[in-house]
Design an enzyme around this catalytic site. Structure first.
Site, PDB file in Angstrom:
ATOM      1  N   HIS A 229       1.427   4.132   8.406  1.00  0.00           N
ATOM      2  CA  HIS A 229       1.902   2.808   9.403  1.00  0.00           C
ATOM      3  C   HIS A 229       3.507   2.979   8.406  1.00  0.00           C
ATOM      4  CE1 HIS A 229       0.499   2.116   5.191  1.00  0.00           C
ATOM      5  NE2 HIS A 229       1.467   0.413   5.077  1.00  0.00           N
TER       6      HIS A 229
ATOM      7  N   SER B 136       0.805  -1.058   0.137  1.00  0.00           N
ATOM      8  CA  SER B 136       0.376  -0.188   0.036  1.00  0.00           C
ATOM      9  C   SER B 136       0.447   1.412  -0.355  1.00  0.00           C
ATOM     10  CB  SER B 136      -0.939   0.195   0.918  1.00  0.00           C
ATOM     11  OG  SER B 136      -0.555   0.010   2.040  1.00  0.00           O
ATOM     12  N   GLU B 137       1.487   1.308   0.617  1.00  0.00           N
ATOM     13  CA  GLU B 137       2.821   1.865   1.256  1.00  0.00           C
ATOM     14  C   GLU B 137       4.498   1.904   0.977  1.00  0.00           C
ATOM     15  OE1 GLU B 137      -0.830   4.307   1.597  1.00  0.00           O
ATOM     16  OE2 GLU B 137      -0.066   2.393   3.167  1.00  0.00           O
ATOM     17  N   THR B 138       4.926   2.975   0.308  1.00  0.00           N
ATOM     18  CA  THR B 138       6.441   2.240   0.633  1.00  0.00           C
ATOM     19  C   THR B 138       7.532   3.248   0.388  1.00  0.00           C
ATOM     20  OG1 THR B 138       6.920   0.540  -1.449  1.00  0.00           O
ATOM     21  CG2 THR B 138       8.732   1.998  -0.729  1.00  0.00           C
TER      22      THR B 138
END
Length: 90
Positions: free
Chosen positions: A74, A45-47
């Site tokens: 997160h 979902s995110e990096t």
């Protein structure tokens, strides 16, 4: 160029639980296109891409597989956990 890429599960102490995030602890020389490509490849979902500014300050950019986003809770937690775990910060 070798790039250190970590897969960190935030909000848990258990393997394969929590919220996964990619973390690149040293992204100083990566272009925006490189960051977007890595985020797309990880498909999380995110990096988070971290650039140290000094010993106690860091600049973090967050990318989804499709675009850059302003903030990621997160991803931030995963980033600082990874920095501490790998000895980048005390």
């Amino acid at each position: 160029m070798a790039i250190n890429i970590l897969h960190v599960d935030a909000f848990t102490k258990e393997k394969y639980q929590g919220n996964p995030a990619g973390v690149v602890p040293y992204a100083r020389y990566l272009s925006e296109e490189d960051m977007q490509g890595i985020a797309r490849e990880l498909n999380l979902s995110e990096t988070a891409f971290i650039t140290p500014l000094c010993e106690e300050e860091f600049y973090i950019r967050f990318f989804t597989p499709n675009c850059e986003v302003d903030i990621c809770g997160h991803g931030t937690i995963a980033s600082f956990y990874a920095l501490a775990e790998k000895g980048y910060i005390k």
